[in-house]
Design a protein around this motif. Structure first.
Motif, short mmCIF file in Angstrom:
data_model
loop_
_atom_site.label_atom_id
_atom_site.label_comp_id
_atom_site.label_asym_id
_atom_site.label_seq_id
_atom_site.Cartn_x
_atom_site.Cartn_y
_atom_site.Cartn_z
N MET A 155 0.85 -1.20 0.00
CA MET A 155 0.00 0.00 0.00
C MET A 155 0.88 1.26 0.00
SD MET A 155 -1.15 2.65 1.94
CE MET A 155 -0.89 2.34 3.67
N GLU A 156 1.93 1.25 0.85
CA GLU A 156 2.78 2.45 0.98
C GLU A 156 3.47 2.78 -0.35
OE1 GLU A 156 4.09 3.95 4.60
OE2 GLU A 156 4.35 1.98 5.48
N LEU A 157 3.90 1.72 -1.05
CA LEU A 157 4.58 1.95 -2.34
C LEU A 157 3.69 2.68 -3.33
CD1 LEU A 157 6.57 -1.35 -2.91
CD2 LEU A 157 7.48 0.97 -3.10
N SER A 158 2.39 2.46 -3.22
CA SER A 158 1.47 3.09 -4.17
C SER A 158 1.36 4.61 -3.94
CB SER A 158 0.09 2.42 -4.10
OG SER A 158 -0.52 2.79 -2.89
N PHE A 159 1.92 5.09 -2.83
CA PHE A 159 1.86 6.53 -2.51
C PHE A 159 3.11 7.29 -2.96
CE2 PHE A 159 -1.66 5.41 0.08
CZ PHE A 159 -2.32 6.57 0.43
N LYS A 160 4.11 6.58 -3.44
CA LYS A 160 5.43 7.21 -3.58
C LYS A 160 5.45 8.40 -4.55
CE LYS A 160 8.04 4.14 -6.73
NZ LYS A 160 6.99 3.84 -7.68
N ASP A 161 4.57 8.38 -5.54
CA ASP A 161 4.58 9.47 -6.53
C ASP A 161 4.07 10.80 -5.95
OD1 ASP A 161 5.63 7.73 -8.28
OD2 ASP A 161 3.71 7.21 -9.22
N ARG A 162 3.51 10.75 -4.76
CA ARG A 162 3.02 12.00 -4.15
C ARG A 162 4.10 12.67 -3.29
NH1 ARG A 162 -2.84 10.10 -2.20
NH2 ARG A 162 -3.04 12.25 -1.54
N PHE A 163 5.29 12.07 -3.27
CA PHE A 163 6.40 12.63 -2.50
C PHE A 163 7.23 13.58 -3.35
CE2 PHE A 163 6.76 10.48 1.68
CZ PHE A 163 5.52 9.88 1.65
N ASP A 164 7.97 14.49 -2.68
CA ASP A 164 8.82 15.42 -3.44
C ASP A 164 10.00 14.68 -4.06
OD1 ASP A 164 7.38 17.81 -2.70
OD2 ASP A 164 8.14 17.47 -0.67
N TYR A 165 10.51 13.68 -3.34
CA TYR A 165 11.67 12.92 -3.83
C TYR A 165 11.45 11.43 -3.54
CZ TYR A 165 14.02 17.48 -3.55
OH TYR A 165 14.36 18.80 -3.68
N VAL A 166 11.92 10.59 -4.48
CA VAL A 166 11.92 9.14 -4.25
C VAL A 166 13.36 8.66 -4.39
CG1 VAL A 166 11.07 6.89 -5.05
CG2 VAL A 166 9.57 8.90 -5.19
N VAL A 167 13.86 8.01 -3.33
CA VAL A 167 15.23 7.50 -3.36
C VAL A 167 15.16 5.97 -3.29
CG1 VAL A 167 17.42 7.40 -2.06
CG2 VAL A 167 16.13 9.56 -2.20
N SER A 168 15.74 5.30 -4.29
CA SER A 168 15.72 3.82 -4.27
C SER A 168 16.87 3.32 -3.43
CB SER A 168 15.90 3.28 -5.69
OG SER A 168 14.69 3.37 -6.33
N ASN A 169 16.54 2.51 -2.45
CA ASN A 169 17.61 1.94 -1.63
C ASN A 169 18.02 0.58 -2.18
OD1 ASN A 169 19.42 1.16 0.24
ND2 ASN A 169 17.99 1.04 1.95
N ILE A 170 18.74 0.61 -3.31
CA ILE A 170 19.27 -0.63 -3.87
C ILE A 170 20.61 -0.87 -3.19
CG2 ILE A 170 20.14 -1.73 -6.00
CD1 ILE A 170 17.95 0.03 -7.44
N ASN A 171 21.34 0.25 -3.05
CA ASN A 171 22.62 0.20 -2.35
C ASN A 171 22.57 1.27 -1.26
OD1 ASN A 171 25.30 1.58 -1.93
ND2 ASN A 171 25.96 -0.25 -3.02
N LEU A 172 22.72 0.83 -0.01
CA LEU A 172 22.52 1.75 1.12
C LEU A 172 23.43 2.97 1.07
CD1 LEU A 172 20.98 2.29 3.75
CD2 LEU A 172 22.71 0.95 4.94
N GLU A 173 24.72 2.76 0.74
CA GLU A 173 25.66 3.90 0.73
C GLU A 173 25.25 4.92 -0.33
OE1 GLU A 173 27.71 4.52 3.19
OE2 GLU A 173 26.90 2.64 3.96
N GLU A 174 24.82 4.41 -1.49
CA GLU A 174 24.39 5.34 -2.56
C GLU A 174 23.12 6.07 -2.16
OE1 GLU A 174 24.24 3.19 -6.27
OE2 GLU A 174 26.38 2.70 -6.11
N ALA A 175 22.23 5.37 -1.49
CA ALA A 175 20.98 6.01 -1.05
C ALA A 175 21.30 7.12 -0.04
CB ALA A 175 20.04 4.97 -0.44
N LYS A 176 22.25 6.87 0.86
CA LYS A 176 22.63 7.89 1.86
C LYS A 176 23.17 9.13 1.15
CE LYS A 176 24.16 4.92 5.68
NZ LYS A 176 25.40 4.40 6.29
N ILE A 177 24.00 8.92 0.12
CA ILE A 177 24.59 10.05 -0.61
C ILE A 177 23.48 10.84 -1.33
CG2 ILE A 177 26.10 10.65 -2.57
CD1 ILE A 177 27.88 8.26 -1.68
N GLU A 178 22.54 10.11 -1.93
CA GLU A 178 21.46 10.79 -2.65
C GLU A 178 20.63 11.66 -1.68
OE1 GLU A 178 19.49 8.07 -5.30
OE2 GLU A 178 17.94 9.57 -5.74
#
Ligand code: 5GP
Length: 192
Positions: A155-178
């Motif tokens: 359910m939560e994933l279906s809301f993601k387009d209403r956010f200002d930013y979406v960061v994919s956590n495929i790689n944690l270190e890259e997600a932190k940098i983003e």
């Protein structure tokens, strides 16, 4: 007088998406930011502290605050209540302190309704399958709670387009940098 640049950085993500780790990293990189401590009626986990991770309330205490209008927003899920206390948010804003929130998707959208200047950041898991594995490995939930969290994740994933930013956590270190770049950009915007 210096302009009050305090902002609300609101993070949402399905449980097990690495949100807590990312939020901790943001707070470490920005010692001038404060974590917005929510109230909840769920039981304290072994590694959590009262007044640090949450204010742990009884159901009666929580509902009394609801009736007094003490919450900016609140939600009930997995049989527990969670809510953002208005006076804490306003105190931090008055002090000129930026706050970091970790709330569910509906809570995030409600915070933005009350505080339009909020920055909503959604942390997306690589896949539902990976999320299930992370939650199982985390081993903090009963089987019943685990299944509820997985259903809720969809359910939560279906809301993601209403956010200002979406960061994919495929790689944690890259997600932190983003996330760090997003915050730097938002700070710059305020200073222009
Ligand atoms: P947990 O039980 O794993 O700490 O949190 C469960 C969910 O409740 C997470 O999605 C978390 O972000 C959300 N949550 C925590 N505090 C609040 C709050 O004050 N309001 C809302 N709406 N959700 C919250």
């Amino acid at each position: 007088m210096a302009k009050n640049c305090a902002k609300l950085y609101v993070f949402s993500a399905p449980s097990g998406s690495g949100k807590t780790t990312i939020v901790r990293d943001v707070l470490k990189s920005h010692p001038d930011f404060v974590f917005s401590i929510s109230a909840t009626t769920r039981k304290k986990r072994a590694d959590e502290k009262e007044g640090v991770d949450y204010f742990f309330l009884s159901e009666n205490e929580f509902l009394e605050k609801v009736s007094k209008g003490d919450f900016v927003e609140w939600e009930k899920f997995y049989d527990y209540y969670y809510g953002t206390l208005k006076n804490l948010v306003d105190d931090n804003l008055d002090k000129g302190l930026s706050s970091v929130f970790e709330v569910d998707v509906k809570g995030a959208l409600n915070i933005k309704k009350h505080y339009p200047n909020s920055v909503l950041i959604f942390i997306a898991p690589p896949s539902i399958q990976e999320l299930k594995e992370r939650l199982i490995n985390r081993n903090t939930e009963t089987d019943d709670d685990l299944n509820k969290r997985i259903e809720r994740a969809e359910m939560e994933l279906s809301f993601k387009d209403r956010f200002d930013y979406v960061v994919s956590n495929i790689n944690l270190e890259e997600a932190k940098i983003e996330v760090k770049k997003i915050i730097e950009m938002e700070i710059l915007k305020e200073n222009i």
